[in-house]
Design an enzyme around this catalytic site. Structure first.
Site, PDB file in Angstrom:
ATOM      1  N   GLY A   1       0.848  -1.193   0.000  1.00 19.05           N
ATOM      2  CA  GLY A   1       0.000   0.000   0.000  1.00 19.05           C
ATOM      3  C   GLY A   1       0.870   1.224   0.000  1.00 19.05           C
ATOM      4  O   GLY A   1       2.084   1.135  -0.168  1.00 19.05           O
TER       5      GLY A   1
ATOM      6  N   VAL B   1       1.860  -5.912   2.808  1.00 19.01           N
ATOM      7  CA  VAL B   1       0.975  -6.957   3.294  1.00 19.01           C
ATOM      8  C   VAL B   1       1.623  -8.320   3.027  1.00 19.01           C
ATOM      9  O   VAL B   1       2.046  -8.601   1.913  1.00 19.01           O
ATOM     10  CB  VAL B   1      -0.400  -6.882   2.601  1.00 19.01           C
ATOM     11  CG1 VAL B   1      -1.309  -7.962   3.148  1.00 19.01           C
ATOM     12  CG2 VAL B   1      -1.012  -5.520   2.801  1.00 19.01           C
TER      13      VAL B   1
ATOM     14  N   LYS C   1      -0.636  -6.760   7.759  1.00 12.60           N
ATOM     15  CA  LYS C   1      -0.322  -5.470   7.152  1.00 12.60           C
ATOM     16  C   LYS C   1       0.666  -4.756   8.067  1.00 12.60           C
ATOM     17  O   LYS C   1       0.330  -4.389   9.196  1.00 12.60           O
ATOM     18  CB  LYS C   1      -1.593  -4.654   7.008  1.00 12.60           C
ATOM     19  CG  LYS C   1      -1.392  -3.331   6.287  1.00 12.60           C
ATOM     20  CD  LYS C   1      -2.607  -2.472   6.472  1.00 12.60           C
ATOM     21  CE  LYS C   1      -3.233  -2.052   5.185  1.00 12.60           C
ATOM     22  NZ  LYS C   1      -4.442  -1.286   5.350  1.00 12.60           N
TER      23      LYS C   1
ATOM     24  N   ASP D   1     -11.885   5.529   0.480  1.00  8.82           N
ATOM     25  CA  ASP D   1     -10.980   4.990  -0.540  1.00  8.82           C
ATOM     26  C   ASP D   1     -11.541   3.704  -1.132  1.00  8.82           C
ATOM     27  O   ASP D   1     -10.860   2.693  -1.221  1.00  8.82           O
ATOM     28  CB  ASP D   1      -9.588   4.763   0.051  1.00  8.82           C
ATOM     29  CG  ASP D   1      -8.517   4.694  -1.042  1.00  8.82           C
ATOM     30  OD1 ASP D   1      -8.827   5.066  -2.194  1.00  8.82           O
ATOM     31  OD2 ASP D   1      -7.397   4.259  -0.748  1.00  8.82           O
TER      32      ASP D   1
END
Ligand code: NAG
Ligand code: NAG
Ligand code: NAG
Ligand code: NAG
Ligand code: NAG
Ligand code: NAG
Ligand code: NAG
Ligand code: NAG
Ligand code: NAG
Ligand code: NAG
Ligand code: NAG
Ligand code: NAG
Length: 793
Positions: A492, A497, A512, A617
């Protein structure tokens, strides 16, 4: 070309010279590749518009080009972990906009006036926020000019160099520092003169120097401190009780100094401590029972001091404890039986004390206890045989003269057989049986009536920390084979991840890991925790655990553990890589189901959740599919939690009081009003949902190159409604519908109607004016209606 972002790949060789012809380049990111060679000395003139330069984690050699000082727009120069040699150019002082300069872990030298010139020069950079030269070859005394750096600087990292002498008092000018490290150098003198000025410090690392004098009482004024390492120095005097003022303190390491006196009970009453390390000092007196209030404590190290008295029974209230090291002290009396309640305990060292009595058998019930050292005490009686006591290499019991029994491998003497007394006299039986019976009955009633009642408040008010099974850094390291690349499944904006098998919960998980050195990573972590703290919904990616600790290098580490979703993300399903031999597509039913799943999740977040949550998002890569192809909404890293305000509109929309100027949604999905600075609101999510639904139906990404010159995915569909929808519907879906329903039949017509209804819902979500968009509740209702009308299931 304005931006060239190729970070996190495996590019090798030298950076091609042609790249330095891109005179308009503003952002160059080649982070984390395998690039070598040197940078051209005229780089700054070649790229005069450069604002951001990210070259960290490569193998670049040679000098840092002084000409970068001519690229006057530069605000970020991050080139850590390379092989740069020479000096830090003093020309960087010309960069009025310089905000972040990170050259850590290179081989840069500073050993004379000329090579230190850069530090004075940087005082010109009034916006400087972060300077890291940690892990280089800076030598000698730190120049006084360090105090002339921007007063607003927040991070200053000079650890792992060869600096010595006293820290210049001028450093106290840097009152806005939040992160400050001088670890692994040879500094001497006291800290009193400068430390108290830095009232905003959150992390202070002085590990491994020769600091002396006492730890000033005024350190209690640094109320933001959460990490304090002063270990491996020559501090003397007492531990100031004012450390108890530090309500945020999570890591305290004062080991290997010459501290004396008692452990102040005040510092044990601050509930946030996770690691308390006071080993190798001259501390004396008792360990105060207040230690029991350290509910987050995972590590307690008090080895090699002069502590006396009993081990407080309250220690067993620190349920998160993993490591206890209290060896080499003068502790007396019994080992508290209650230590057998510490289910997370892996290491217990009580060796070299004066403990007496028997070894509590309850220690054998601790499932993950793997190191138990009780040697050199005065323990007696039978050695337990369960759990850790079965493994003779995991335990150490030497130097206790009166122990006996245990598993045969231990080769200890057998315990003497205790002969039972003669029969119990009859009259005692006659009296005792009814009395004991009655007592048992009372107990039974007590348990039946009260136990459930008193148990309830606990389960109905789960705190964020106790809600999830605890996992440690070590667990995550094991689960992901040391965060190996082969376990990396995604990346990300400020996180990686990994996939892994987590032993404590025995489940396949996605971990994550937040890259905390990236700006905003901390906020992402907090947003995600905050959003998911009280959400429970079958279509929201379930959190298994949260881990906020420090890694083996002492750096903060934050991660969130989710259930692993074996079918990956929706993006991969909608746009399979073109080189796949046998790409899988989602069929009509599957797409409708996914659309309903996500509509339900958003409906819940917007309307049903105690605190209204805006995701901000929404896009296919944030939607994950489990083994049954049920969709789950994930990635709440930029989400907002809203307070209900009176200004909510009649449509039931909520908006966040926070100005959204800083919302960074994803291009193509972000609502148009955010560009104009509107407040974040649920209708922004509705817009993104509309785009998502259009993408699922057309098979076209909103950023597809065909959308240009004012054409976007919404107009593209609108222009073809209602008569020409088969021009826009994904060809694969059309094939499927033809296969399922023969042409010109009622069923075919029903499929057509279904596409039409879905496209209409999508378009009414993606309307330009936020007040005209429908709510997720209506969307959810409409989609369920569409599903019912489908001729096949
Ligand atoms: C870079 O620019 C120079 C002059 O502007 C030109 O001579 C050269 O061919 C260019 N190099 C590449 C690889 O484009
Ligand atoms: C830097 O160079 C040294 C040898 O000069 C080498 O051992 C080391 O691996 C290099 N480091 C990097 C990050 O390339
Ligand atoms: C660029 O910087 C270098 C070194 O700092 C300097 O010698 C040179 O004169 C500068 N060039 C221009 C065009 O400013
Ligand atoms: C500081 O900035 C001024 C004006 O921007 C510039 O003239 C001067 O050379 C700079 N000083 C250093 C040491 O770079
Ligand atoms: C640096 O600070 C000192 C005082 O600590 C001051 O005398 C000096 O002028 C400053 N230098 C610059 C370049 O600002
Ligand atoms: C220090 O930080 C505060 C806010 O945290 C800010 O208002 C102030 O301007 C900063 N000081 C400087 C000199 O930048
Ligand atoms: C540190 O500096 C001293 C001299 O100041 C030198 O003797 C020593 O080798 C240096 N250590 C390292 C690790 O560079
Ligand atoms: C600290 O150490 C220095 C030299 O190593 C010495 O001169 C000084 O007196 C010491 N200060 C204290 C308070 O012990
Ligand atoms: C904290 O600061 C205040 C004012 O600056 C001062 O009066 C007080 O003594 C300080 N407290 C400690 C514990 O140093
Ligand atoms: C316990 O501490 C002693 C030193 O007091 C050390 O020798 C021993 O190795 C430690 N035991 C374990 C299991 O770490
Ligand atoms: C016994 O304990 C040692 C040391 O903790 C460990 O390495 C080993 O795997 C354990 N053996 C078994 C059978 O659990
Ligand atoms: C949004 O992105 C900009 C530039 O990419 C960055 O400066 C800003 O910090 C980001 N805001 C948030 C809230 O992430």
């Amino acid at each position: 070309m304005r931006q060239l972002l190729l970070g996190g790949n495996r590019l090798s060789g030298e950076i091609p010279v042609a790249l330095f012809n891109l005179t308009l380049l503003r952002e160059l990111d080649l982070d984390s590749n395998e690039l070598g060679g040197t940078l051209p000395s005229d780089m700054g003139e070649a790229l005069p518009n450069l604002e951001t330069l990210e070259l960290g984690g490569n193998m670049i050699e040679g000098h840092v080009p002084a000409s970068l000082g001519n690229a006057s727009r530069l605000s970020t120069i991050n080139m850590p972990v390379n092989n740069f040699t020479g000096h830090v150019p003093s020309s960087f002082g010309k960069l009025q906009k310089l905000y972040s300069l990170n050259l850590e872990r290179n081989q840069l030298r500073a050993n004379d006036d000329q090579s230190w010139e850069f530090l004075a020069a940087l005082s010109n950079c009034s916006l400087l926020d972060m300077l890291s030269l940690y892990g280089n070859q800076l030598e000698g005394v730190l120049p006084d000019t360090v105090g002339n750096l921007s007063a607003g600087i927040q991070s200053l990292l000079l650890g792992t160099n060869n600096l010595s002498g006293m820290v210049p008092l001028s450093i106290g000018n840097l009152k806005n520092l939040t992160k400050f490290s001088l670890a692994y150098n040879g500094f001497t003198g006291t800290v009193e003169g400068w430390i108290t000025n830095m009232k905003k410090l959150q992390g202070l690392n002085l590990h491994g120097n020769n600091f002396n004098g006492s730890i000033p009482f005024s350190i209690g004024n640094l109320t933001q401190l959460s990490v304090l390492y002063m270990d491996n120095n020559k501090f003397d005097g007492v531990i100031p009780s004012s450390l108890g003022n530090l309500r945020q303190l999570s890591d305290l390491d004062l080991s290997y100094n010459n501290l004396q006196g008692n452990i102040p009970k005040e510092i044990l009453a601050s509930g946030s401590m996770t690691n308390c390390i006071l080993s190798y000092n001259n501390l004396e007196g008792v360990l105060p029972p207040e230690v029991g209030s350290l509910q987050q404590l995972t590590e307690l190290q008090l080895s090699s001091n002069k502590l006396t008295g009993a081990i407080p029974k309250t220690l067993a209230q620190c349920k998160q404890l993993e490591t206890i090291k209290m060896d080499q002290n003068f502790f007396t009396e019994d080992i508290p039986i209650s230590l057998g309640d510490l289910q997370s305990l892996t290491t217990l060292n009580l060796s070299h004390n004066k403990l007496s009595g028997a070894i509590p058998t309850a220690l054998g019930d601790l499932k993950i206890l793997t190191q138990l050292d009780l040697s050199y005490n005065h323990l007696e009686g039978e050695i337990p045989t369960k759990g850790v006591f079965k493994n003779t290499t995991a335990i150490s019991l030497n130097g206790n003269k009166e122990l006996c029994g245990g598993v045969t491998d231990l080769q200890m003497p057998l315990c003497p057989i205790v002969s039972h007394k003669k029969g119990v006299p009859y009259y005692m039986v006659r009296v005792l049986v009814p009395v004991v019976g009655l007592a048992l009955l009372v107990l039974l009633i007590y348990f039946a009536v009260f136990r459930n009642l008193s148990g309830r408040p606990h389960s109905s008010l789960p705190s964020f920390h106790s809600q999830f099974p605890k996992v440690s850094y070590k667990d995550l390291l094991q689960a992901t084979s040391n965060f190996s690349e082969s376990n990396l499944v995604g990346r990300g904006s400020c996180s990686f991840v990994y996939r892994g098998q987590l032993l404590p919960v025995n489940a396949e998980v996605a971990v994550k890991v937040f890259e905390l050195e990236m700006q905003g990573a901390d906020i992402s972590f907090m947003s995600e925790c905050e959003a998911l703290r009280s959400t429970r919904h079958r279509n929201i990616l379930p959190i298994l655990s949260v881990c906020s600790t420090i890694d083996y290098k002492g750096n903060p580490f934050k991660a969130i553990v989710y259930e692993f979703m074996p079918n990956g993300d929706l993006k991969t399903w909608l746009h399979p890589a073109s080189d796949l031999e046998d790409p899988h597509y989602l069929g009509i039913i599957q797409r409708v189901n996914v659309a309903i799943n996500i509509a339900d999740a958003l409906d819940y977040l917007h309307h049903d959740c105690e605190r209204h949550i805006i995701h901000c998002d929404l896009k296919p890569s944030n939607i994950l599919l489990d083994a049954d192809m049920v969709a789950h909404l994930g990635d709440f890293s930029i989400s907002r939690v809203c307070v209900q305000t009176s200004s909510q509109s009649s449509a039931g929309n909520y908006s966040s009081p926070v100005n959204s100027a800083s919302v960074n949604g994803t291009i193509g999905y972000i609502a148009p009003e955010y560009a104009g600075g509107s407040h974040v609101s649920t209708s922004g999510d509705v817009y993104s949902y509309g785009v998502l639904l259009l993408e699922m139906l057309t098979g076209k990404s909103p950023t597809d190159p065909m959308f240009n010159n004012g054409l976007n995915i919404i107009y593209y569909v609108e222009n073809n409604l209602p008569d020409n929808i088969f021009r826009v519907v994904d060809a694969y879906l059309q094939e499927e519908s033809e296969a399922l329903a023969p042409a010109y039949t009622e069923e075919q017509n029903a499929v057509y109607q279904c596409f039409l209804s879905l496209l209409k819902v999508a378009v009414s979500c993606a309307l330009q004016d936020p007040s005209e968009r429908i709510s997720m509740r209506e969307v959810s209702k409409k989609l369920n209606g569409v599903k019912m009308s489908l001729p096949f299931e």
